[in-house]
Design a protein around this motif. Sequence first.
Motif, PDB file in Angstrom:
ATOM      1  N   TYR A  34       0.841  -1.198   0.000  1.00  0.00           N
ATOM      2  CA  TYR A  34       0.000   0.000   0.000  1.00  0.00           C
ATOM      3  C   TYR A  34       0.876   1.249   0.000  1.00  0.00           C
ATOM      4  CZ  TYR A  34      -3.828  -3.029   1.537  1.00  0.00           C
ATOM      5  OH  TYR A  34      -4.776  -4.024   1.625  1.00  0.00           O
ATOM      6  N   TYR A  68      -9.137   0.649  -5.775  1.00  0.00           N
ATOM      7  CA  TYR A  68      -7.847   0.597  -5.080  1.00  0.00           C
ATOM      8  C   TYR A  68      -7.365   1.982  -4.660  1.00  0.00           C
ATOM      9  CZ  TYR A  68      -7.693  -4.338  -5.769  1.00  0.00           C
ATOM     10  OH  TYR A  68      -7.996  -5.678  -5.702  1.00  0.00           O
ATOM     11  N   ALA A  71      -8.899   2.100  -1.373  1.00  0.00           N
ATOM     12  CA  ALA A  71      -8.246   1.131  -0.481  1.00  0.00           C
ATOM     13  C   ALA A  71      -6.919   1.666   0.043  1.00  0.00           C
ATOM     14  CB  ALA A  71      -8.038  -0.192  -1.207  1.00  0.00           C
ATOM     15  N   VAL A  75      -6.957   2.300   4.142  1.00  0.00           N
ATOM     16  CA  VAL A  75      -6.229   1.356   4.980  1.00  0.00           C
ATOM     17  C   VAL A  75      -5.407   2.089   6.041  1.00  0.00           C
ATOM     18  CG1 VAL A  75      -4.083   1.075   3.655  1.00  0.00           C
ATOM     19  CG2 VAL A  75      -5.063  -0.888   4.867  1.00  0.00           C
ATOM     20  N   HIS A  95      -7.270  -3.929   3.368  1.00  0.00           N
ATOM     21  CA  HIS A  95      -8.533  -3.234   3.141  1.00  0.00           C
ATOM     22  C   HIS A  95      -9.556  -4.257   2.648  1.00  0.00           C
ATOM     23  CE1 HIS A  95     -11.455  -0.580   1.143  1.00  0.00           C
ATOM     24  NE2 HIS A  95     -11.042   0.320   2.034  1.00  0.00           N
ATOM     25  N   VAL A  97     -11.449  -4.220   0.149  1.00  0.00           N
ATOM     26  CA  VAL A  97     -11.346  -4.433  -1.299  1.00  0.00           C
ATOM     27  C   VAL A  97     -10.374  -5.579  -1.594  1.00  0.00           C
ATOM     28  CG1 VAL A  97     -10.466  -3.398  -3.438  1.00  0.00           C
ATOM     29  CG2 VAL A  97     -12.009  -2.103  -1.978  1.00  0.00           C
TER      30      VAL A  97
END
Length: 107
Positions: A34, A68, A71, A75, A95, A97
């Motif tokens: 991420y 995304y 996400a 997150v 997350h 997703v």
Amino acid sequence: MAYVIAQPCVDIKDKACLDECPVDCIYEGPRKMYIQPDECVDCGACEPVCPVEAVFYEDDLPEAFIEYRIADREVFDGIGLPGGSRDHDPLAADHAVVEAVPVPSQT
């Protein structure tokens, strides 16, 4: 704006992006990497090194991966600005997703 790591990273997590990020804004989750959008400086160093082409500039994110963007931002809602992934443990959870992506079967 920031870069986003999308679905092709799920269950791959090559981590080449970690070595290229000059501001240490890429964090590891259980199934996906991420980018903390408020720490990202939009340099793009992570994009060309991703072997599965999962990194996109936020404005260039394909429609199929648009969730995304959310996400990668959400997150970090409970974490805020961790201040760099090298001094941070992996995220405890992905997350929703990412969690919704089926786990590949092991054959």
